[in-house]
Enzyme design. Structure first.
Site, PDB file in Angstrom:
ATOM      1  CB  CYS A 110       2.136  52.028  12.285  1.00 25.69           C
ATOM      2  SG  CYS A 110       0.388  51.801  11.972  1.00 25.69           S
ATOM      3  CE1 TYR A 170      11.296  35.540  30.479  1.00 26.04           C
ATOM      4  CE2 TYR A 170      11.931  33.522  29.349  1.00 26.04           C
ATOM      5  CZ  TYR A 170      11.961  34.338  30.466  1.00 26.04           C
ATOM      6  OH  TYR A 170      12.660  33.933  31.584  1.00 26.04           O
ATOM      7  NE  ARG A 211      14.500  31.090  27.052  1.00 25.00           N
ATOM      8  CZ  ARG A 211      14.262  32.283  26.510  1.00 25.00           C
ATOM      9  NH1 ARG A 211      13.465  32.365  25.473  1.00 25.00           N
ATOM     10  NH2 ARG A 211      14.819  33.367  26.999  1.00 25.00           N
ATOM     11  CD  GLU A 220      16.559  31.607  40.747  1.00 21.21           C
ATOM     12  OE1 GLU A 220      16.980  32.252  39.764  1.00 21.21           O
ATOM     13  OE2 GLU A 220      16.702  32.011  41.916  1.00 21.21           O
ATOM     14  N   PRO A 221      14.173  27.441  36.756  1.00 16.33           N
ATOM     15  CG  PRO A 221      13.158  25.366  36.392  1.00 16.33           C
ATOM     16  CD  PRO A 221      13.810  26.197  37.462  1.00 16.33           C
TER      17      PRO A 221
HETATM   18  C1  LIG Z   1      14.797  35.269  34.107  1.00 18.34           C
HETATM   19  C2  LIG Z   1      15.323  34.595  35.308  1.00 18.34           C
HETATM   20  C3  LIG Z   1      15.178  33.217  35.465  1.00 18.34           C
HETATM   21  C4  LIG Z   1      14.543  32.340  34.420  1.00 18.34           C
HETATM   22  O1  LIG Z   1      15.282  32.304  33.256  1.00 18.34           O
HETATM   23  P1  LIG Z   1      14.921  31.238  32.118  1.00 18.34           P
HETATM   24  O2  LIG Z   1      15.920  31.493  31.073  1.00 18.34           O
HETATM   25  O3  LIG Z   1      13.547  31.521  31.678  1.00 18.34           O
HETATM   26  O4  LIG Z   1      15.064  29.892  32.729  1.00 18.34           O
HETATM   27  C5  LIG Z   1      15.646  32.643  36.626  1.00 18.34           C
HETATM   28  N1  LIG Z   1      16.242  33.376  37.592  1.00 18.34           N
HETATM   29  C6  LIG Z   1      16.400  34.710  37.477  1.00 18.34           C
HETATM   30  C7  LIG Z   1      17.044  35.448  38.569  1.00 18.34           C
HETATM   31  C8  LIG Z   1      15.947  35.363  36.331  1.00 18.34           C
HETATM   32  O5  LIG Z   1      16.114  36.673  36.226  1.00 18.34           O
END
Ligand SMILES: *Cc1c(COP(=O)(O)O)cnc(C)c1O
Length: 430
Positions: free
Chosen positions: A344, A373, A276, A273-274
């Site tokens: 501000c 992000y 970033r 699940e990449p």
């Molecule tokens: C945020 C998140 C990701 C992605 O994280 P990165 O640091 O952007 O790779 C993957 N899986 C879950 C469950 C997340 O909450």
């Protein structure tokens, strides 16, 4: 950030001049480079080649439809944390069979939407969620495919606000409670237990926490398989870091070697699940210097982007490199400045005492590594319009999110009829 280079003294995104874009689009704006996104995805795919792996892009890093579609066209799946993200993923062409629904607080409506779409799996993070999902599935005459998200109690060694794998965090089911959750999952009529998942945090720059977490996850998987639990999928989560300030993120080959080592001999499909990693270095936020103000103690560069456009520095003390769009003259030297936005709040500070070549009002700056992000966390605070997003591909570009007009912004807030009978707000349904 290889897609962002100087050509004839002007910073370009691939073959598009950021200075020319600023003139037509106006500042501030996000600019993403397709090639960089595609390159990151392909590199990951290559590193994991030969493994039964699905790369599910975590939309929460950047949910722009065009960005998601760029990845979907390469075969990416999606990791979503809301019905909205699920709808974006489907609209972008991600097959439902490659969508993982994560998140610690799914609503019954979101569960139903995921079931109706026939997604790959729900990553379930608690016993009450498991029970709720079973009920929703039963009411629809279905069984929900589930991976239990394990909290491995591992310190990801990253910023506290993006660390998710320790016992004190709200995420996942503690290892000590997992056997009971598995039993329950096997008993519940609306649940089909298919896998285990882990995600220990974001912006990891060291493999050691991964090793600890994957080790615990795969040991548990082996143990449960030994007990006859029909598991078939392991989800290793995301979190791969990128370089913002010269950090050395984990080498992809080393990450993949670790995965191979941990999953060796396991009868399991793998999910990654990449977020970033795929988009972070593919984007910049282009901003214009409004004023340079010399204070008693400090010199301030006031730019037209603000914390509502990119909140990472305020929220996580995150570092973003700044590059002048017009290449500085050779030997120009640098001086320390505070780079701040117009909002501000003192928190509206992008950098303190940062070395920058001399800049003047009107100059353009690129805030680097803003693809993840960034836009997704933006708001309209201070009555500021959401920042437009531009996607570049070679010498071509498209505005993939327009800057809303002020009229559109105002139209979002009708008035109660006792304040203005001419444009009455609705009662009841929001
Ligand atoms: C945020 C998140 C990701 C992605 O994280 P990165 O640091 O952007 O790779 C993957 N899986 C879950 C469950 C997340 O909450």
């Amino acid at each position: 950030m290889t897609a962002f280079q100087y050509r004839e003294g002007v910073l370009h995104a691939e073959a598009v001049s950021l200075s020319a874009l600023a003139q037509t689009v106006g500042t501030p704006f996000y600019c993403y480079a397709s090639g960089e996104i595609e390159g990151a995805y392909s590199a990951m795919e290559r590193a994991l080649s030969g493994l039964p792996a699905t790369i599910c892009y975590a939309l929460k890093a950047n949910g722009n439809l065009a960005v998601v579609r760029t990845l979907a066209k390469l075969g990416a799946g999606a990791d979503v944390v809301s019905e909205g993200e699920m709808r974006i993923a489907l609209a972008a062409g991600v097959p439902a069979a490659k969508i993982v629904f994560a998140g610690v607080g799914k609503t019954a409506e979101e569960m139903a939407a995921g079931l109706q779409a026939d997604i790959l799996q729900f990553n379930v993070e608690s016993v009450p969620e498991l029970e709720a999902l079973s009920q929703v599935a039963e009411s629809l005459g279905r069984r929900a495919p589930v991976a239990l998200r394990v909290n491995p109690d591992v310190d990801a060694m990253t910023h506290a606000k993006i660390s998710t794998g320790q016992a004190e965090n709200k995420f996942g089911i503690d290892l000590g409670h997992i056997q009971d959750a598995v039993k329950l999952a096997l008993d519940l009529p609306g649940i089909s237990l298919e896998g285990l998942a882990v995600h220990i945090g974001s912006q990891l720059t060291d493999l050691a926490p991964y090793r600890a977490a994957f080790g615990k996850l795969t040991a548990l998987y082996r143990d449960l398989k030994g007990q006859g639990v029909p598991l078939r999928r392991l989800d290793f989560g995301g979190g791969l870091g990128i370089s913002y300030d010269g950090e050395t993120p984990p080498d992809l080959a080393a990450y993949a070697a670790l995965v191979r080592e941990c999953a060796a001999g396991l009868p399991a499909e793998l999910v990654f699940e990449p977020g970033r990693f795929l988009v972070g270095n593919a984007g910049v936020l282009v901003t214009r210097v409004l004023y340079v103000k010399q204070g008693t103690a400090r010199r301030f560069v006031i730019v037209d982007a603000a914390m509502n456009d990119l909140i990472r520095p305020s929220m996580y003390d995150a570092f973003h490199a700044f590059k002048p769009v017009a290449a500085p003259a050779a030997g120009a030297g640098e001086m320390p400045v505070d780079i701040v936005g117009p909002i501000c709040e003192t928190a509206d500070t992008f950098a303190r005492q940062r070395g920058l070549p001399p800049v003047a009002a009107g100059d353009l700056l690129a805030i680097c590594s803003s693809g993840a992000y960034g836009a997704v966390m933006s708001s309209t605070y201070n009555g500021r319009r959401l920042v437009p997003e531009v996607l570049v591909r070679g010498g071509d570009h498209a505005i993939v999110r327009a800057r809303p007009s002020y009229a559109a912004m105002l139209a979002e807030t009708p008035l109660p009829d006792w304040l203005d009978p001419a444009r009455p707000a609705a009662r009841g349904v929001a």
